[in-house]
Design an enzyme around this catalytic site. Structure first.
Site, PDB file in Angstrom:
ATOM      1  N   HIS A  99       0.742  -1.284  -0.078  1.00  0.00           N
ATOM      2  CA  HIS A  99       0.056   0.019   0.000  1.00  0.00           C
ATOM      3  C   HIS A  99       0.967   1.190   0.032  1.00  0.00           C
ATOM      4  O   HIS A  99       2.003   1.297   0.518  1.00  0.00           O
ATOM      5  CB  HIS A  99      -0.952  -0.104   0.967  1.00  0.00           C
ATOM      6  CG  HIS A  99      -1.933   1.002   1.178  1.00  0.00           C
ATOM      7  ND1 HIS A  99      -1.663   2.446   1.347  1.00  0.00           N
ATOM      8  CD2 HIS A  99      -3.297   0.784   0.812  1.00  0.00           C
ATOM      9  CE1 HIS A  99      -2.829   2.977   1.047  1.00  0.00           C
ATOM     10  NE2 HIS A  99      -3.936   2.259   0.719  1.00  0.00           N
ATOM     11  N   GLU A 169      -3.783   2.053  -7.760  1.00  0.00           N
ATOM     12  CA  GLU A 169      -4.110   3.339  -6.881  1.00  0.00           C
ATOM     13  C   GLU A 169      -3.258   4.209  -7.220  1.00  0.00           C
ATOM     14  O   GLU A 169      -2.344   4.360  -6.508  1.00  0.00           O
ATOM     15  CB  GLU A 169      -4.069   2.747  -5.307  1.00  0.00           C
ATOM     16  CG  GLU A 169      -4.993   1.947  -4.934  1.00  0.00           C
ATOM     17  CD  GLU A 169      -5.058   1.679  -3.497  1.00  0.00           C
ATOM     18  OE1 GLU A 169      -6.260   1.814  -3.038  1.00  0.00           O
ATOM     19  OE2 GLU A 169      -4.217   1.580  -2.427  1.00  0.00           O
TER      20      GLU A 169
HETATM   21  C1  PEP Z   1      -6.809   3.117   0.144  1.00  0.00           C
HETATM   22  O1  PEP Z   1      -6.526   3.178   1.380  1.00  0.00           O
HETATM   23  O2  PEP Z   1      -6.250   2.269  -0.602  1.00  0.00           O
HETATM   24  C2  PEP Z   1      -7.761   3.981  -0.437  1.00  0.00           C
HETATM   25  C3  PEP Z   1      -8.026   3.774  -1.782  1.00  0.00           C
HETATM   26  O3  PEP Z   1      -8.136   5.199   0.230  1.00  0.00           O
HETATM   27  P1  PEP Z   1      -9.460   6.023  -0.052  1.00  0.00           P
HETATM   28  O4  PEP Z   1     -10.550   5.326  -0.601  1.00  0.00           O
HETATM   29  O5  PEP Z   1      -9.672   6.909   1.086  1.00  0.00           O
HETATM   30  O6  PEP Z   1      -8.853   7.013  -1.206  1.00  0.00           O
END
Ligand code: PEP
Length: 256
Positions: A99, A169
């Site tokens: 992450h 992400e």
């Molecule tokens: C995450 O922590 O992987 C994430 C996507 O956070 P958020 O949905 O708060 O942007």
């Protein structure tokens, strides 16, 4: 157990909530949705300290638990760390690895690769997070992402590829107000699949689910799935908001 036809929704609770009672309520709410909605599969990733009580709250495999991190070593003098066997023995089936919030604490691709190997060889499914910090006009972020995927999967054998879910992400979208546009998500999904295909061949690459994370809410969830053509979502802050999470999963469930 996750079925081929289902979208996967991973809830990353991060360092929330602050009490076991609240954790119980949030988990029971997710469990209720998981029991009812058949087109989605929910993986709840609470802080380690709540895993055991969450596990006691369900019997069966219609929902799953995951860790938010794992130690790259199996056992030994690693104060504050949690090993793969601890996770497995408590009933977790998944683990988020790499992450961006952990990478920001110094986790390199090399460490991520070791964690992947430890988790996969022990039988855990890995939610491998990748994503660029920024989208520069020279499109260097594509090379960055390709390299991150290649290095993070270093030494992951072909036979384990089916147990990996790639969570794309973009770091700038995590915790922000705006998610990436669905058309950009679609482009990045294709790029990720192409990168996987270059490493493992097309047949294996097609077994990998690619999901999106970063500012997902019930308002944008449908467009991200339909236009972004992803296999699911990684939901951060909204995963501890019972109503927000319920609306996200309900929306996705109705797409099929
Ligand atoms: C995450 O922590 O992987 C994430 C996507 O956070 P958020 O949905 O708060 O942007």
């Amino acid at each position: 157990m996750l079925k081929k036809s289902q979208k996967i929704i991973v809830g990353n609770w991060k360092m929330n909530p602050s009490s076991a009672e609240e954790a119980r309520r949030i988990f029971l709410s997710a469990k209720k949705q998981a029991l009812k909605l058949k087109n989605i599969f929910i993986v709840v990733c609470p802080p380690f300290i709540y895993l055991q009580q969450c596990k006691k709250l369900f019997i069966g495999d219609y929902i799953a638990l995951g860790g938010q991190n794992i130690c790259k070593e199996h056992s030994g003098s690693f104060t504050g760390e949690i090993s793969v066997n601890m996770l497995k023995n408590i009933g977790a089936e998944y683990c988020i690895i790499g992450h961006s919030e952990r990478r920001a604490m110094g986790e390199t691709n090399e460490i991520v690769a070791l964690k992947n190997r430890v988790a996969l060889s022990a039988g855990l499914k890995v939610v491998l997070c990748v994503g660029e910090k920024e989208r520069d006009i020279n499109v260097a972020y594509l090379d960055f992402l390709k390299n991150q995927i290649k290095e993070s999967l270093y030494k992951v054998e072909r036979k384990y590829i089916k147990d990996i879910i790639i969570a794309y992400e973009p770091i700038w979208a995590i915790g922000s107000k705006e998610a990436m546009t669905p058309s950009d998500i679609y482009e990045m999904t294709i790029f990720i699949k192409k990168t996987l295909s270059d490493i493992y061949g097309q047949e294996e690459a097609l077994k990998v689910r690619v999901i999106y994370g970063g500012a997902v809410t019930f308002r944008n969830a449908e467009d991200i799935i339909v236009e972004g053509k992803v296999d699911g979502l990684l939901v951060g802050h909204e995963s501890v908001n019972q109503d927000g999470f319920r609306r996200i999963v309900k929306t996705i469930n109705e797409i099929n």
